[in-house]
Design a protein around this motif. Sequence first.
Motif, PDB file in Angstrom:
ATOM      1  N   LYS A 262       0.800  -1.156  -0.074  1.00  0.00           N
ATOM      2  CA  LYS A 262       0.214   0.039   0.055  1.00  0.00           C
ATOM      3  C   LYS A 262       0.667   1.316  -0.080  1.00  0.00           C
ATOM      4  O   LYS A 262       0.663   2.471  -0.855  1.00  0.00           O
ATOM      5  N   GLU A 263       1.845   1.254   0.789  1.00  0.00           N
ATOM      6  CA  GLU A 263       2.877   2.343   0.796  1.00  0.00           C
ATOM      7  C   GLU A 263       3.296   2.484  -0.506  1.00  0.00           C
ATOM      8  O   GLU A 263       3.524   3.776  -0.940  1.00  0.00           O
ATOM      9  N   LEU A 264       3.901   1.536  -1.007  1.00  0.00           N
ATOM     10  CA  LEU A 264       4.656   1.332  -2.299  1.00  0.00           C
ATOM     11  C   LEU A 264       3.681   2.095  -3.277  1.00  0.00           C
ATOM     12  O   LEU A 264       4.013   3.156  -4.197  1.00  0.00           O
ATOM     13  N   GLN A 265       2.486   1.831  -3.569  1.00  0.00           N
ATOM     14  CA  GLN A 265       1.590   2.385  -4.446  1.00  0.00           C
ATOM     15  C   GLN A 265       1.279   3.987  -4.225  1.00  0.00           C
ATOM     16  O   GLN A 265       0.732   4.535  -5.258  1.00  0.00           O
ATOM     17  N   GLN A 266       1.510   4.411  -3.174  1.00  0.00           N
ATOM     18  CA  GLN A 266       1.401   5.685  -2.942  1.00  0.00           C
ATOM     19  C   GLN A 266       2.644   6.547  -3.553  1.00  0.00           C
ATOM     20  O   GLN A 266       2.508   8.053  -3.730  1.00  0.00           O
ATOM     21  N   HIS A 267       3.666   5.915  -4.110  1.00  0.00           N
ATOM     22  CA  HIS A 267       4.897   6.581  -4.596  1.00  0.00           C
ATOM     23  C   HIS A 267       4.543   6.597  -6.264  1.00  0.00           C
ATOM     24  O   HIS A 267       4.831   5.594  -6.770  1.00  0.00           O
ATOM     25  N   ARG A 268       4.360   7.643  -6.889  1.00  0.00           N
ATOM     26  CA  ARG A 268       4.161   7.615  -8.268  1.00  0.00           C
ATOM     27  C   ARG A 268       5.199   7.071  -9.014  1.00  0.00           C
ATOM     28  O   ARG A 268       4.827   6.397  -9.995  1.00  0.00           O
ATOM     29  N   ASP A 269       6.449   7.259  -8.726  1.00  0.00           N
ATOM     30  CA  ASP A 269       7.395   6.961  -9.347  1.00  0.00           C
ATOM     31  C   ASP A 269       7.789   5.426  -9.136  1.00  0.00           C
ATOM     32  O   ASP A 269       8.858   4.696  -9.624  1.00  0.00           O
ATOM     33  N   MET A 270       7.322   4.539  -8.342  1.00  0.00           N
ATOM     34  CA  MET A 270       7.450   3.307  -7.857  1.00  0.00           C
ATOM     35  C   MET A 270       6.212   2.305  -8.230  1.00  0.00           C
ATOM     36  O   MET A 270       6.137   1.390  -7.752  1.00  0.00           O
ATOM     37  N   LYS A 271       5.406   2.822  -9.086  1.00  0.00           N
ATOM     38  CA  LYS A 271       4.270   1.876  -9.299  1.00  0.00           C
ATOM     39  C   LYS A 271       4.761   0.751 -10.348  1.00  0.00           C
ATOM     40  O   LYS A 271       4.038  -0.427  -9.890  1.00  0.00           O
ATOM     41  N   GLU A 272       5.443   0.707 -11.146  1.00  0.00           N
ATOM     42  CA  GLU A 272       5.898  -0.644 -11.893  1.00  0.00           C
ATOM     43  C   GLU A 272       6.522  -1.410 -10.842  1.00  0.00           C
ATOM     44  O   GLU A 272       6.247  -2.698 -10.696  1.00  0.00           O
ATOM     45  N   TYR A 273       7.546  -1.016  -9.939  1.00  0.00           N
ATOM     46  CA  TYR A 273       8.197  -1.919  -8.921  1.00  0.00           C
ATOM     47  C   TYR A 273       6.956  -2.194  -7.872  1.00  0.00           C
ATOM     48  O   TYR A 273       7.181  -3.388  -7.514  1.00  0.00           O
ATOM     49  N   ALA A 274       5.740  -1.739  -7.631  1.00  0.00           N
ATOM     50  CA  ALA A 274       4.885  -2.195  -6.602  1.00  0.00           C
ATOM     51  C   ALA A 274       4.479  -3.146  -7.275  1.00  0.00           C
ATOM     52  O   ALA A 274       3.957  -4.243  -6.522  1.00  0.00           O
ATOM     53  N   LEU A 275       3.951  -3.434  -8.616  1.00  0.00           N
ATOM     54  CA  LEU A 275       3.469  -4.536  -9.189  1.00  0.00           C
ATOM     55  C   LEU A 275       4.454  -5.725  -8.969  1.00  0.00           C
ATOM     56  O   LEU A 275       3.859  -6.892  -8.721  1.00  0.00           O
ATOM     57  N   LYS A 276       5.681  -5.692  -9.115  1.00  0.00           N
ATOM     58  CA  LYS A 276       6.571  -6.768  -9.208  1.00  0.00           C
ATOM     59  C   LYS A 276       6.802  -7.163  -7.847  1.00  0.00           C
ATOM     60  O   LYS A 276       7.012  -8.378  -7.426  1.00  0.00           O
ATOM     61  N   TYR A 277       6.803  -6.300  -6.810  1.00  0.00           N
ATOM     62  CA  TYR A 277       6.658  -6.500  -5.381  1.00  0.00           C
ATOM     63  C   TYR A 277       5.490  -7.287  -4.951  1.00  0.00           C
ATOM     64  O   TYR A 277       5.838  -8.320  -4.265  1.00  0.00           O
ATOM     65  N   SER A 278       4.605  -7.127  -5.554  1.00  0.00           N
ATOM     66  CA  SER A 278       3.187  -7.737  -5.075  1.00  0.00           C
ATOM     67  C   SER A 278       3.535  -9.206  -5.691  1.00  0.00           C
ATOM     68  O   SER A 278       3.034 -10.163  -4.798  1.00  0.00           O
ATOM     69  N   GLU A 279       4.052  -9.413  -6.775  1.00  0.00           N
ATOM     70  CA  GLU A 279       4.060 -10.692  -7.393  1.00  0.00           C
ATOM     71  C   GLU A 279       5.084 -11.611  -6.485  1.00  0.00           C
ATOM     72  O   GLU A 279       5.136 -12.556  -6.450  1.00  0.00           O
ATOM     73  N   ARG A 280       6.257 -10.604  -6.078  1.00  0.00           N
ATOM     74  CA  ARG A 280       7.543 -11.453  -5.231  1.00  0.00           C
ATOM     75  C   ARG A 280       6.893 -11.707  -4.039  1.00  0.00           C
ATOM     76  O   ARG A 280       7.446 -12.905  -3.524  1.00  0.00           O
ATOM     77  N   CYS A 281       5.928 -11.300  -3.404  1.00  0.00           N
ATOM     78  CA  CYS A 281       5.221 -11.507  -2.187  1.00  0.00           C
ATOM     79  C   CYS A 281       4.748 -13.079  -2.187  1.00  0.00           C
ATOM     80  O   CYS A 281       5.016 -14.037  -1.501  1.00  0.00           O
ATOM     81  N   LEU A 282       4.035 -13.194  -3.352  1.00  0.00           N
ATOM     82  CA  LEU A 282       3.339 -14.749  -3.569  1.00  0.00           C
ATOM     83  C   LEU A 282       4.454 -15.458  -3.765  1.00  0.00           C
ATOM     84  O   LEU A 282       4.457 -16.730  -3.344  1.00  0.00           O
ATOM     85  N   GLN A 283       5.462 -15.225  -4.720  1.00  0.00           N
ATOM     86  CA  GLN A 283       6.605 -16.034  -4.902  1.00  0.00           C
ATOM     87  C   GLN A 283       7.408 -16.688  -3.557  1.00  0.00           C
ATOM     88  O   GLN A 283       7.836 -17.741  -3.468  1.00  0.00           O
ATOM     89  N   VAL A 284       7.585 -15.553  -2.470  1.00  0.00           N
ATOM     90  CA  VAL A 284       8.122 -15.999  -1.383  1.00  0.00           C
ATOM     91  C   VAL A 284       7.475 -16.872  -0.620  1.00  0.00           C
ATOM     92  O   VAL A 284       8.011 -17.983  -0.010  1.00  0.00           O
TER      93      VAL A 284
END
Length: 330
Positions: A262-284
């Motif tokens: 949620k805090e990642l999605q509040q950073h406009r310059d990190m939206k692409e990374y936020a999607l990758k982060y969500s996917e990696r949560c599942l992978q972990v």
Amino acid sequence: MNTCLSIIVPVFNGARYLGDCLDSLLRQTLQQIEIIVVDDCSTDQTPDVLQEYARKDARIKLIRNEKNLRQGLSRNKAISIATGEYIGFLDADDWVEDAYFEKLYHAAKRVGADMAKASVLVVHPDGSKERFSNLNKEIQAGLREGKPLAARFTYEFCSAIYRRSALLKHGVVFPDIRNGEDLVFLMHAASVLSGIVIVPEVYYFYRQHDTSTEAVRGEAYYDSILQAGEKMLELIAMLDYSTKDRMILAAHILRFMTSRTKELQQHRDMKEYALKYSERCLQVMMGAEVPDLKWLELISAGYSTAQDLERVKSSYSFRLGKLLLSPLRR
């Protein structure tokens, strides 16, 4: 004189606040202490400040790293040479009350506990203070309910002292990661150490400022949060937990990782990374070799009352986790 307590202070370019930290330690009413300061290759005036304080008091022991090890490995180095019966930690920009370590030490000794915990007060840049959390009440409630301590005592590691021999016996150390190393250490300590005593109205002062490690958040910070999650999952797979307790702890780890989305999605310059982060949560979570995990119940595990469960179900981390894990229904 026997050393009751070893206090470990890692520091990197901390000259600005280091004097406040060390002054609070030299004022401690518990005299039988050693103060081990690990300078992690500072390039500011930190070495000069440390030399000045070491001349004032022989209880201050200085270590200078030959290369930058970061906070976790610096603390490990100090633990390896510590001589105190108990070990405490203090970050170089924080400070404690004058009787802080005496009260914790005597409380632990009185009941034979491996850990004694105080409270944390946040100190804002304007000097105002507020209680950091109600964590101590949550710990006490969890103990009464029979839930594993590691699922309740999940942060504020600096606000406690730990029996050194127990840490060494169980191999409790800090991992080599940028952030979250304290949470991994704490989960291990709370899983294997015997007994905790909560000491009321004793305070650790946690200074807020823009240059702290916690305040500087980029991709490296969030990458290290995922690494911390992986290492905590490895711990609960390794340690002797019941299936129910593994579920509780795994749910805590999932919430810990997904809460950053949620805090990642509040950073406009990190939206692409936020999607990758969500996917990696599942992978972990999928990559964790934790026995007996039931994925359908994982997100809400550990909440025994209807009120608790409804609160969790309405939370962002629950809804995100449910979305991430929906392909795993069976």
